[in-house]
Scaffold this active site. Structure first.
Site, PDB file in Angstrom:
ATOM      1  N   ASP A  87      40.164  31.300  41.663  1.00 18.75           N
ATOM      2  CA  ASP A  87      41.463  31.737  42.167  1.00 18.75           C
ATOM      3  C   ASP A  87      41.325  32.231  43.604  1.00 18.75           C
ATOM      4  OD1 ASP A  87      44.215  32.547  42.094  1.00 18.75           O
ATOM      5  OD2 ASP A  87      43.523  34.615  41.833  1.00 18.75           O
ATOM      6  N   ASP A  92      29.913  35.910  46.768  1.00 17.43           N
ATOM      7  CA  ASP A  92      30.140  36.595  48.047  1.00 17.43           C
ATOM      8  C   ASP A  92      29.622  35.738  49.202  1.00 17.43           C
ATOM      9  OD1 ASP A  92      27.626  37.040  46.949  1.00 17.43           O
ATOM     10  OD2 ASP A  92      27.482  39.138  47.569  1.00 17.43           O
ATOM     11  N   TYR A 101      40.773  36.338  32.999  1.00 16.25           N
ATOM     12  CA  TYR A 101      42.206  36.108  32.786  1.00 16.25           C
ATOM     13  C   TYR A 101      42.593  36.189  31.312  1.00 16.25           C
ATOM     14  CZ  TYR A 101      43.400  34.505  37.496  1.00 16.25           C
ATOM     15  OH  TYR A 101      43.650  34.432  38.831  1.00 16.25           O
ATOM     16  N   ASP A 105      42.271  30.093  47.456  1.00 19.60           N
ATOM     17  CA  ASP A 105      43.189  30.572  48.500  1.00 19.60           C
ATOM     18  C   ASP A 105      42.493  30.553  49.862  1.00 19.60           C
ATOM     19  OD1 ASP A 105      45.278  31.087  46.732  1.00 19.60           O
ATOM     20  OD2 ASP A 105      45.720  33.054  47.580  1.00 19.60           O
ATOM     21  N   LYS A 160      28.017  34.954  40.075  1.00 17.93           N
ATOM     22  CA  LYS A 160      27.529  36.261  40.530  1.00 17.93           C
ATOM     23  C   LYS A 160      26.386  36.630  39.592  1.00 17.93           C
ATOM     24  CE  LYS A 160      27.756  39.944  43.143  1.00 17.93           C
ATOM     25  NZ  LYS A 160      27.375  39.920  44.576  1.00 17.93           N
TER      26      LYS A 160
HETATM   27  C1  IPM Z   1      47.049  30.413  41.004  1.00 19.92           C
HETATM   28  C2  IPM Z   1      47.879  31.655  40.912  1.00 19.92           C
HETATM   29  C3  IPM Z   1      47.891  32.134  39.465  1.00 19.92           C
HETATM   30  C4  IPM Z   1      46.473  32.458  39.096  1.00 19.92           C
HETATM   31  C5  IPM Z   1      48.824  33.330  39.208  1.00 19.92           C
HETATM   32  C6  IPM Z   1      50.235  33.011  39.589  1.00 19.92           C
HETATM   33  C7  IPM Z   1      48.742  33.812  37.792  1.00 19.92           C
HETATM   34  O1  IPM Z   1      47.424  32.622  41.786  1.00 19.92           O
HETATM   35  O2  IPM Z   1      47.385  29.429  40.316  1.00 19.92           O
HETATM   36  O3  IPM Z   1      46.088  30.407  41.766  1.00 19.92           O
HETATM   37  O4  IPM Z   1      45.974  33.545  39.388  1.00 19.92           O
HETATM   38  O5  IPM Z   1      45.832  31.586  38.494  1.00 19.92           O
HETATM   39 MG    MG Z   2      45.864  31.954  43.064  1.00 22.41          MG
END
Ligand code: IPM
Ligand code: MG
Length: 365
Positions: free
Chosen positions: A251, A227, A146, A255, A195
């Site tokens: 990240d 993975d 990032y 999710d 990884k």
């Molecule tokens: C998160 C989001 C952010 C990230 C984006 C909005 C930049 O996806 O907080 O998980 O990738 O960190």
């Molecule tokens: Mg995210």
């Protein structure tokens, strides 16, 4: 106690969910005798529309001047919104990354817990969801891909894009210490995800994590390749307690972890530096497709407000009150549309975003 909170309602569903979280916080303040001073700032697309940039220096100063920041969500539809025609450094997400860096928020805590009431919303096999799970993802937030150099240039007649993944020992060490500290207060297990079979940064990650682990003989450490971790999360999420990982992997895995809790609308998060200051936001995005329709699930933001009370203000009782109210509301069968199962929903009550906020507020006594 006086709580100075800067709010970033942001874009999409952000303003709707932050409104509900404020309602809940106001009720907590009333019941427990605190005073809250809010200040709203612009970040993301709404700031681009007004100032031409996703985050101004004044907004950063306002964030710094508070004890904590409560955020909704930022960004829009990446294929249709005019914000994404701007150069990358001026897009909504750049504002959030700038704020994380400016405030040195290197530790991102994302708890993923399956509420027994939401078992039917969990997309996993019943034999898996029956076991339940309760994990905390400790994501490094100010390093890695990032924040490494990136550029696109033409080489031999074609475009070549480069992103760099950089980690310093000190960056790995401080996040590892956070993971082991929190594991001590939980089930005393850290799974560090990397990884290391391919990346140098992961091999350094592993080495530093192992060194830190020596100071925590009471906590078990295991390494897992990313993975494999993605697979294990859907195969048997109950094996995870604290998941320690770098920025990009965190990240993606967070999710995935949120989805198995039934909905991405349930996952809160705290981004901390080495003071008590923190930025608290749901792990989900701005959901532009449902923005302004009063359909969003405010629970992740409300639970983020609870994390704020716990981590920035040391108000455990108050945080427990919010978390308890959420549990009770789910137990009493109130559901926003994202956590409403398609079948067997006869005894469930469908709520709007506003109604969910109101009911949780009511349950705080
Ligand atoms: C998160 C989001 C952010 C990230 C984006 C909005 C930049 O996806 O907080 O998980 O990738 O960190
Ligand atoms: Mg995210």
């Amino acid at each position: 106690m006086k709580l100075k909170i800067t709010c970033i309602p942001g874009d999409g569903i952000g303003p709707e969910i932050v409104t509900e979280a404020k309602k809940v916080l106001d009720k907590v303040a009333k019941v427990y005798g605190h005073e809250i001073e809010y200040k709203d700032i612009l970040m993301g697309g709404c700031s681009i529309d007004v100032h031409g940039v996703p985050l101004t220096d004044e907004a950063i100063a306002d964030a710094k001047a508070a004890d904590a920041v409560l955020m909704g969500s930022i960004g829009g539809n990446t294929s249709t919104s005019p914000w994404y025609k701007l150069e990358p450094g001026l897009r909504p997400e750049a504002g959030l990354l700038k704020l994380r860096k400016a405030l040195n928020l290197f530790a991102n805590l994302r708890p993923a817990y399956l509420y027994p009431e939401l078992k039917s919303a969990c997309p996993l096999k019943e034999s898996t969801s029956d076991k339940g799970f309760d994990m905390l993802i400790m994501r490094e937030l100010t390093g890695g891909l990032y924040f490494g150099d990136r550029f696109t240039k033409e080489v031999d007649g074609e475009l070549v894009a480069t992103d760099t993944l950089v980690y310093k020992e000190s960056e790995i060490k401080r996040i590892a210490i956070r993971a082991f500290d929190v594991a001590r207060k939980r089930r005393k297990s850290v799974i560090s995800v990397d990884k290391a079979n391919v990346l140098d940064s992961s091999r350094l990650w592993r080495k530093v994590v192992e060194e830190v682990a020596k100071d925590y003989p009471d906590v078990t450490l295991e390494h897992m390749l990313v993975d494999n971790c993605a697979m294990q999360l859907v195969k048997d999420p109950s094996q995870f307690d604290v998941v320690l990982t770098e920025n990009m992997f965190g990240d993606i895995l967070s999710d995935e972890a949120s989805m198995i809790t039934g909905s991405i609308g349930m996952l809160s998060s705290a981004s901390l530096n080495d003071t008590s200051f923190g930025l608290y936001e749901p792990s989900h995005g701005s959901a532009p497709d449902i923005a302004g329709q009063n359909k969003a699930n405010p629970i992740a933001t409300i639970l983020s407000a609870a994390m704020m009370l716990r981590y920035s203000f040391n108000l455990d009782k108050e945080a427990d009150a919010i978390e308890g109210a959420v549990r009770e509301v789910l137990g009493d069968n109130y559901r926003t549309v994202d956590i409403m199962p398609k079948e067997n929903a006869d005894n469930l009550k469908l709520c709007t975003c506003t109604e969910m906020g109101d009911i949780i507020t009511e349950y705080i006594k």
